[in-house]
Design a protein around this motif. Structure first.
Motif, short mmCIF file in Angstrom:
data_model
loop_
_atom_site.label_atom_id
_atom_site.label_comp_id
_atom_site.label_asym_id
_atom_site.label_seq_id
_atom_site.Cartn_x
_atom_site.Cartn_y
_atom_site.Cartn_z
N ALA A 214 48.49 46.38 43.20
CA ALA A 214 47.96 45.64 42.06
C ALA A 214 46.44 45.68 42.10
N GLY A 215 45.83 45.61 40.95
CA GLY A 215 44.37 45.60 40.87
C GLY A 215 43.84 44.18 40.88
N HIS A 216 42.54 44.06 41.11
CA HIS A 216 41.88 42.75 41.09
C HIS A 216 40.62 42.84 40.26
N TYR A 217 40.35 41.77 39.52
CA TYR A 217 39.10 41.68 38.80
C TYR A 217 37.97 41.40 39.80
N GLN A 219 35.70 39.28 39.76
CA GLN A 219 35.50 37.85 39.98
C GLN A 219 36.47 37.27 41.02
N GLU A 220 37.55 37.99 41.33
CA GLU A 220 38.53 37.47 42.29
C GLU A 220 38.12 37.72 43.73
N PHE A 221 37.14 38.62 43.95
CA PHE A 221 36.82 39.00 45.32
C PHE A 221 36.28 37.85 46.14
N ASP A 223 37.15 34.74 46.02
CA ASP A 223 38.30 33.98 46.50
C ASP A 223 39.04 34.73 47.61
N ILE A 224 39.21 36.03 47.41
CA ILE A 224 39.93 36.84 48.40
C ILE A 224 39.26 36.76 49.77
N SER A 312 31.50 44.88 41.05
CA SER A 312 32.08 44.15 42.18
C SER A 312 31.04 43.25 42.83
#
Length: 382
Positions: A214-217, A219-221, A223-224, A312
Motif C-alpha cells: 500500500a502507498g502512503h501520503y 503527510q503520514e510519514f 505518524d509512521i 516527502s
C-alpha cells in the motif's frame, strides 16, 4: 548512496596510438587482464621529465560496454581536479565528537587546501595545455578545459570512445591516471575523464495489486516515524540534490503545497554545470544559474525521484524555511562533485542547507579509488 555492482568485468582498455599527437588512425585492442600494455603518444617535454605516480586506474568497463575507437585528440574535455584535505585524521577526530558542533570557519581553514596548493595544480594544468582554469571558493576543486591531447600530456592516459550497455555514446580513460609525484600529497582525484559510469535514480512503480502493498501520503510519514508531535521545521533550510531540469518538479511541488497547505518557504533552483558535458555550446562546465527551473534547457531525467524527495520532506516536517533544488548537468562523477561543492559552499544569494537529500545510487567500484574507480567517492567524502 553507492552500492556494490556485480556487473563490472575486470578488463582493461588498451589503446595504441601511432606517431605524434597530431596523427590520426589509432589501433584498438582489449588486453588480457594484468598485462597493463598501453602505448601512448609523446607528451610535452616538461611533463615527460617529471616523475609521475599512479593516482587511479583505467576505467573498467561493464558487461556490454564496447570500445569503438580512439577519441580525437582535439576533443574538448573539462576536468575537475579534487584536492585532499589537510590533517584529514584531525578533522575526523573532531567530527567524531558531536558535542563540538560544527567546525568554525577559522578551524576549517586548517583543513582546507591552501591557496598555494590550488595554485600549483592550476599552474600544472596550464603548462599541460589547459585553459579556463578556475579554483572553487573553498579551494577543494580546480576546474580546467582542455583537449584529449592535453589530458594525455597531463595525466598520461589516452581517451577512447565507448558505446555503453545502456545505449549511450561515452568516453573513458584507457590507462591509469598519473600525476607528478610532487602533487601526490595534494591531489585526491581527477574527474571528468570518463562518462561510462553514471549514477541513477531509484524511483520504481509499486504494484498496488499485491496483497500487503500500500502507498502512503507524505503527510503520514510523521505518524509512521512517531514524530507528529514535533513542531514544524519552518526554521530549517533544505537542499534536494539531483540532476537535469527541475521545472516539472517545481510545478508538482507547487501543486502539493496548494493541496496540502504545507509551505516550502522560499523555493529556488540552482543549476550547476549548465553548459553540459557534451560541450555543444563550445564552453566549459561550471556555470551557476539561480532560480531557473529549466536549468538552461537541461534534460529531465529524474523528476519523479525529486518529486518524492521534496514532497516527502514537506509532508513529514510540516513545512520548511526554504527548499533549494541543486541540479547537476547529469549524473557524472565530475558534475555531481561540482554540485556538492556548490551546496556546501553556496554562492551569495543561496541558502546554506542544514539538511541535504540525495536519492540516487551507483556502483561503488566505479567511484571508489580503492576499488578501481575514478575517486569520486573520496572527493565527495572530503
Amino acid at each position: 548512496m553507492f552500492k556494490q555492482c556485480a556487473q563490472i568485468r575486470n578488463r582493461a582498455i588498451v589503446l595504441a596510438v601511432a606517431g605524434a599527437l597530431g596523427v590520426s588512425g589509432a589501433a584498438l585492442a582489449i588486453a588480457p587482464v594484468g598485462t597493463g600494455v598501453v602505448r601512448t603518444a609523446p607528451v610535452r617535454a616538461a611533463a615527460a621529465t617529471a616523475q609521475f605516480s599512479v593516482l587511479t586506474k583505467a576505467t573498467t568497463l561493464s558487461r556490454g560496454d564496447v570500445v569503438k575507437n580512439a577519441v580525437a585528440l582535439s576533443k574538448p574535455v573539462r576536468v575537475t581536479v579534487a584536492l585532499k584535505l589537510r590533517d584529514d585524521a584531525g578533522m575526523k577526530a573532531f567530527l567524531s565528537q558531536p558535542s563540538h558542533g560544527m567546525m568554525s570557519q577559522a578551524q576549517l581553514q586548517n583543513h582546507l587546501p591552501t591557496q598555494a596548493q590550488a595554485q600549483t595544480v592550476a599552474n600544472y594544468l596550464k603548462g599541460a595545455g589547459f585553459s579556463n582554469i578556475q579554483v572553487s571558493a573553498n579551494r577543494m576543486l580546480v576546474h580546467a578545459t582542455g583537449t584529449a591531447a592535453a589530458v594525455q600530456t597531463a595525466f598520461k592516459t589516452p581517451l577512447v570512445s565507448v558505446h555503453t550497455s545502456d545505449g549511450r555514446n561515452a568516453f573513458a580513460n584507457s590507462a591509469a591516471v598519473q600525476i607528478p609525484a610532487s602533487l601526490q600529497g595534494t591531489v585526491q582525484a581527477v574527474l571528468g575523464l570518463q562518462t561510462v559510469h553514471k549514477a541513477h535514480v531509484l524511483a520504481a512503480q509499486t504494484d498496488a495489486t499485491r496483497v500487503g502493498i500500500a502507498g502512503h501520503y507524505p503527510q503520514e510519514f510523521a505518524d509512521i516515524y512517531g514524530s507528529s508531535s514535533l513542531p514544524a521545521a519552518t526554521d530549517v533550510d533544505v537542499g534536494v540534490w539531483g540532476w537535469g531540469s527541475m521545472e516539472q518538479t517545481v510545478t508538482d511541488l507547487n501543486d502539493f503545497m496548494t493541496s496540502s497547505g504545507i509551505s516550502a518557504g522560499t523555493v529556488n533552483v540552482v543549476c550547476t554545470d549548465t553548459n553540459g558535458i557534451d560541450f555543444s555550446t563550445g564552453e566549459g562546465l561550471g556555470g551557476i544559474s539561480i532560480g531557473d527551473p529549466t536549468c538552461n534547457g537541461n534534460f529531465d531525467e529524474g523528476s519523479t525521484e525529486w518529486d518524492m524527495d521534496s514532497q516527502s520532506i514537506l509532508g513529514m516536517t510540516g513545512g520548511v524555511k526554504s527548499m533549494t533544488f541543486y541540479a547537476a548537468y547529469g549524473a557524472y562523477s565530475s558534475t555531481l562533485v561540482n554540485s556538492l561543492s556548490e551546496i556546501v559552499t553556496p554562492t551569495v544569494g543561496e541558502s546554506l542547507p542544514q539538511v541535504i537529500n540525495a536519492s540516487y545510487g551507483g556502483c561503488e567500484r566505479a567511484a571508489d579509488a580503492n576499488q578501481g574507480g575514478d575517486g569520486m567517492m573520496q572527493a565527495m567524502d572530503a
